[in-house]
Design a protein around this motif. Structure first.
Motif, PDB file in Angstrom:
ATOM      1  N   ASP A 242       6.004  56.231  58.064  1.00  0.00           N
ATOM      2  CA  ASP A 242       4.667  55.648  57.846  1.00  0.00           C
ATOM      3  C   ASP A 242       4.014  55.106  59.109  1.00  0.00           C
ATOM      4  O   ASP A 242       3.175  54.205  59.042  1.00  0.00           O
ATOM      5  CB  ASP A 242       4.728  54.533  56.786  1.00  0.00           C
ATOM      6  CG  ASP A 242       5.166  55.058  55.422  1.00  0.00           C
ATOM      7  OD1 ASP A 242       4.825  56.208  55.113  1.00  0.00           O
ATOM      8  OD2 ASP A 242       5.841  54.319  54.690  1.00  0.00           O
ATOM      9  N   ILE A 243       4.389  55.620  60.275  1.00  0.00           N
ATOM     10  CA  ILE A 243       3.661  55.357  61.509  1.00  0.00           C
ATOM     11  C   ILE A 243       3.229  56.722  62.034  1.00  0.00           C
ATOM     12  O   ILE A 243       4.055  57.487  62.552  1.00  0.00           O
ATOM     13  CB  ILE A 243       4.523  54.613  62.553  1.00  0.00           C
ATOM     14  CG1 ILE A 243       4.964  53.260  62.010  1.00  0.00           C
ATOM     15  CG2 ILE A 243       3.735  54.415  63.854  1.00  0.00           C
ATOM     16  CD1 ILE A 243       5.915  52.501  62.925  1.00  0.00           C
ATOM     17  N   HIS A 244       1.950  57.024  61.884  1.00  0.00           N
ATOM     18  CA  HIS A 244       1.478  58.376  62.160  1.00  0.00           C
ATOM     19  C   HIS A 244       1.414  58.665  63.663  1.00  0.00           C
ATOM     20  O   HIS A 244       1.031  57.802  64.458  1.00  0.00           O
ATOM     21  CB  HIS A 244       0.111  58.602  61.519  1.00  0.00           C
ATOM     22  CG  HIS A 244       0.185  58.668  60.019  1.00  0.00           C
ATOM     23  ND1 HIS A 244       0.151  57.552  59.216  1.00  0.00           N
ATOM     24  CD2 HIS A 244       0.301  59.731  59.182  1.00  0.00           C
ATOM     25  CE1 HIS A 244       0.240  57.904  57.955  1.00  0.00           C
ATOM     26  NE2 HIS A 244       0.344  59.217  57.897  1.00  0.00           N
ATOM     27  N   TYR A 263      -8.041  57.401  65.492  1.00  0.00           N
ATOM     28  CA  TYR A 263      -6.574  57.428  65.428  1.00  0.00           C
ATOM     29  C   TYR A 263      -5.930  56.201  66.057  1.00  0.00           C
ATOM     30  O   TYR A 263      -5.048  55.572  65.476  1.00  0.00           O
ATOM     31  CB  TYR A 263      -6.025  58.693  66.092  1.00  0.00           C
ATOM     32  CG  TYR A 263      -4.537  58.615  66.321  1.00  0.00           C
ATOM     33  CD1 TYR A 263      -3.652  58.583  65.242  1.00  0.00           C
ATOM     34  CD2 TYR A 263      -4.002  58.515  67.611  1.00  0.00           C
ATOM     35  CE1 TYR A 263      -2.278  58.488  65.434  1.00  0.00           C
ATOM     36  CE2 TYR A 263      -2.642  58.422  67.814  1.00  0.00           C
ATOM     37  CZ  TYR A 263      -1.785  58.391  66.720  1.00  0.00           C
ATOM     38  OH  TYR A 263      -0.430  58.275  66.909  1.00  0.00           O
ATOM     39  N   ARG A 266      -6.170  53.220  63.903  1.00  0.00           N
ATOM     40  CA  ARG A 266      -5.363  53.356  62.671  1.00  0.00           C
ATOM     41  C   ARG A 266      -3.882  53.117  62.951  1.00  0.00           C
ATOM     42  O   ARG A 266      -3.201  52.434  62.190  1.00  0.00           O
ATOM     43  CB  ARG A 266      -5.570  54.736  62.055  1.00  0.00           C
ATOM     44  CG  ARG A 266      -6.960  54.992  61.498  1.00  0.00           C
ATOM     45  CD  ARG A 266      -6.946  56.126  60.460  1.00  0.00           C
ATOM     46  NE  ARG A 266      -6.136  57.247  60.846  1.00  0.00           N
ATOM     47  CZ  ARG A 266      -6.577  58.297  61.568  1.00  0.00           C
ATOM     48  NH1 ARG A 266      -7.833  58.320  62.002  1.00  0.00           N
ATOM     49  NH2 ARG A 266      -5.770  59.313  61.840  1.00  0.00           N
ATOM     50  N   VAL A 267      -3.370  53.701  64.021  1.00  0.00           N
ATOM     51  CA  VAL A 267      -1.948  53.545  64.298  1.00  0.00           C
ATOM     52  C   VAL A 267      -1.623  52.096  64.665  1.00  0.00           C
ATOM     53  O   VAL A 267      -0.528  51.580  64.351  1.00  0.00           O
ATOM     54  CB  VAL A 267      -1.482  54.537  65.395  1.00  0.00           C
ATOM     55  CG1 VAL A 267      -2.014  54.143  66.764  1.00  0.00           C
ATOM     56  CG2 VAL A 267       0.039  54.639  65.429  1.00  0.00           C
ATOM     57  N   GLN A 269      -3.088  49.496  63.337  1.00  0.00           N
ATOM     58  CA  GLN A 269      -3.035  48.822  62.044  1.00  0.00           C
ATOM     59  C   GLN A 269      -1.716  49.090  61.326  1.00  0.00           C
ATOM     60  O   GLN A 269      -1.137  48.191  60.700  1.00  0.00           O
ATOM     61  CB  GLN A 269      -4.218  49.256  61.180  1.00  0.00           C
ATOM     62  CG  GLN A 269      -5.555  48.769  61.676  1.00  0.00           C
ATOM     63  CD  GLN A 269      -6.712  49.338  60.882  1.00  0.00           C
ATOM     64  OE1 GLN A 269      -6.518  50.104  59.930  1.00  0.00           O
ATOM     65  NE2 GLN A 269      -7.937  48.997  61.266  1.00  0.00           N
ATOM     66  N   GLU A 270      -1.224  50.305  61.409  1.00  0.00           N
ATOM     67  CA  GLU A 270       0.067  50.654  60.785  1.00  0.00           C
ATOM     68  C   GLU A 270       1.221  49.897  61.453  1.00  0.00           C
ATOM     69  O   GLU A 270       2.151  49.429  60.770  1.00  0.00           O
ATOM     70  CB  GLU A 270       0.289  52.161  60.878  1.00  0.00           C
ATOM     71  CG  GLU A 270      -0.683  52.971  60.035  1.00  0.00           C
ATOM     72  CD  GLU A 270      -0.622  54.460  60.331  1.00  0.00           C
ATOM     73  OE1 GLU A 270      -1.295  55.226  59.618  1.00  0.00           O
ATOM     74  OE2 GLU A 270       0.080  54.852  61.291  1.00  0.00           O
ATOM     75  N   ALA A 273       1.143  46.229  60.390  1.00  0.00           N
ATOM     76  CA  ALA A 273       1.698  46.022  59.041  1.00  0.00           C
ATOM     77  C   ALA A 273       3.216  45.883  59.055  1.00  0.00           C
ATOM     78  O   ALA A 273       3.802  45.325  58.131  1.00  0.00           O
ATOM     79  CB  ALA A 273       1.288  47.166  58.127  1.00  0.00           C
ATOM     80  N   LYS A 274       3.847  46.359  60.108  1.00  0.00           N
ATOM     81  CA  LYS A 274       5.301  46.231  60.273  1.00  0.00           C
ATOM     82  C   LYS A 274       5.659  45.084  61.222  1.00  0.00           C
ATOM     83  O   LYS A 274       6.797  44.963  61.656  1.00  0.00           O
ATOM     84  CB  LYS A 274       5.890  47.549  60.767  1.00  0.00           C
ATOM     85  CG  LYS A 274       5.771  48.689  59.757  1.00  0.00           C
ATOM     86  CD  LYS A 274       6.368  49.957  60.283  1.00  0.00           C
ATOM     87  CE  LYS A 274       6.283  51.063  59.264  1.00  0.00           C
ATOM     88  NZ  LYS A 274       7.119  50.829  58.073  1.00  0.00           N
TER      89      LYS A 274
END
Length: 277
Positions: A242-244, A263, A266-267, A269-270, A273-274
């Motif tokens: 779940d990390i693109h 991109y 977004r990455v 933000q991912e 979240a961790k």
């Protein structure tokens, strides 16, 4: 002569008696007609009253019932609200055990309250993250296999969309050999297939910042996991967690490549979240 007078007198008598009879009959007929008309009119009026009055009464009853029901409903809502306000002020419930808090512990960042034993065990066995709002406390470590490597190099080729905003391209190569799943994986003791993946970032300030975040995520074993591949459907393989990543230079968002203006945001933000910022 006497016979003619008698006949004439009879005729006169007959005529005299016939006029009153006709007049009486006319009067009787008129009176009868008036009576019929009066009765018809009264019947119509009574029928109208019979049909109209129930509707008026029912309408009045409905209006009164509606107002009563509405008042009762509003009163009930007020009771519920006041009850909930009272209970919320008096009782703290633990979202983990769903019971009253024993030895309450309040988290310092989000201020949510739990039983001390419940939240300590959750942080130790699940992850250091608030189960209510997902605020992270400490580092979250994943189950990425420990035998992987992450190598980095650069080239002067510029990615689509960053022709005027970069000095070239950052290339990341991840490599994992085959191995055996441990207790943190879905099928402990079962072999898994390794993999080699390549990803690309623009060599500019934001791209280097994302690279540093990815390096930290790799150290915390968060970029990969063992499970079922979403693309091939194979099980017991190394797969993204779940990390693109951009695994192609070209092709746009649809083909996991560039250009893709959103991109890098977004990455980040991912990763946030961790717990990686």
């Amino acid at each position: 002569m006497s016979d003619q007078r008698r006949t004439s007198s009879r005729t006169c008598v007959t005529k005299k008696t016939s006029l009153p009879t006709v007049t009486q009959n006319v009067r009787k007929t008129a009176n009868k007609s008036r009576k019929i008309n009066h009765q018809t009119s009264s019947d119509t009026n009574s029928a109208t009253r019979r049909h109209e009055s129930p509707d008026i009464q029912n309408s009045t009853k409905r209006t009164r019932l509606d107002s009563v029901n509405s008042n009762k409903l509003n009163h009930k809502k007020q009771k519920d609200v006041s009850y909930n306000d009272d209970t919320d002020d008096k009782i703290d419930r633990c979202a983990i055990c769903l019971d009253d808090c024993t030895e309450p512990k309040q988290l310092d960042k989000c201020t949510h309250i739990f039983c001390t034993a419940c939240i300590d065990q959750y942080f130790e066995t699940v992850k250091p993250q608030c189960p209510c709002c997902f605020t992270i406390y400490g580092e979250i470590r994943g189950n990425q296999p420990l035998n992987g490597t992450m190598t980095i190099d650069t080239s002067k080729h510029r990615l689509p969309g960053f022709e005027h905003d970069s000095r070239g391209t950052i290339r990341i190569v991840y490599h994992f050999p085959n191995g055996i799943q441990d207790e943190s994986h879905p099928n402990p003791g079962t072999p898994y297939h390794g993999t080699t993946r390549t990803a690309y970032l623009p060599e500019n300030r934001e791209g280097r910042h994302v690279l540093s975040l990815l390096q930290k995520a790799f150290e915390l074993q968060q970029i990969f996991t063992v499970g079922q591949s979403r693309t091939t459907g194979y099980d017991n393989v190394i797969t993204w967690n779940d990390i693109h990543h951009k695994t192609n230079v070209n092709g746009g968002m649809e083909n996991f490549g560039y250009p893709d203006k959103t991109y890098l945001n977004r990455v980040k933000q991912e990763l946030a979240a961790k717990g990686i910022k």
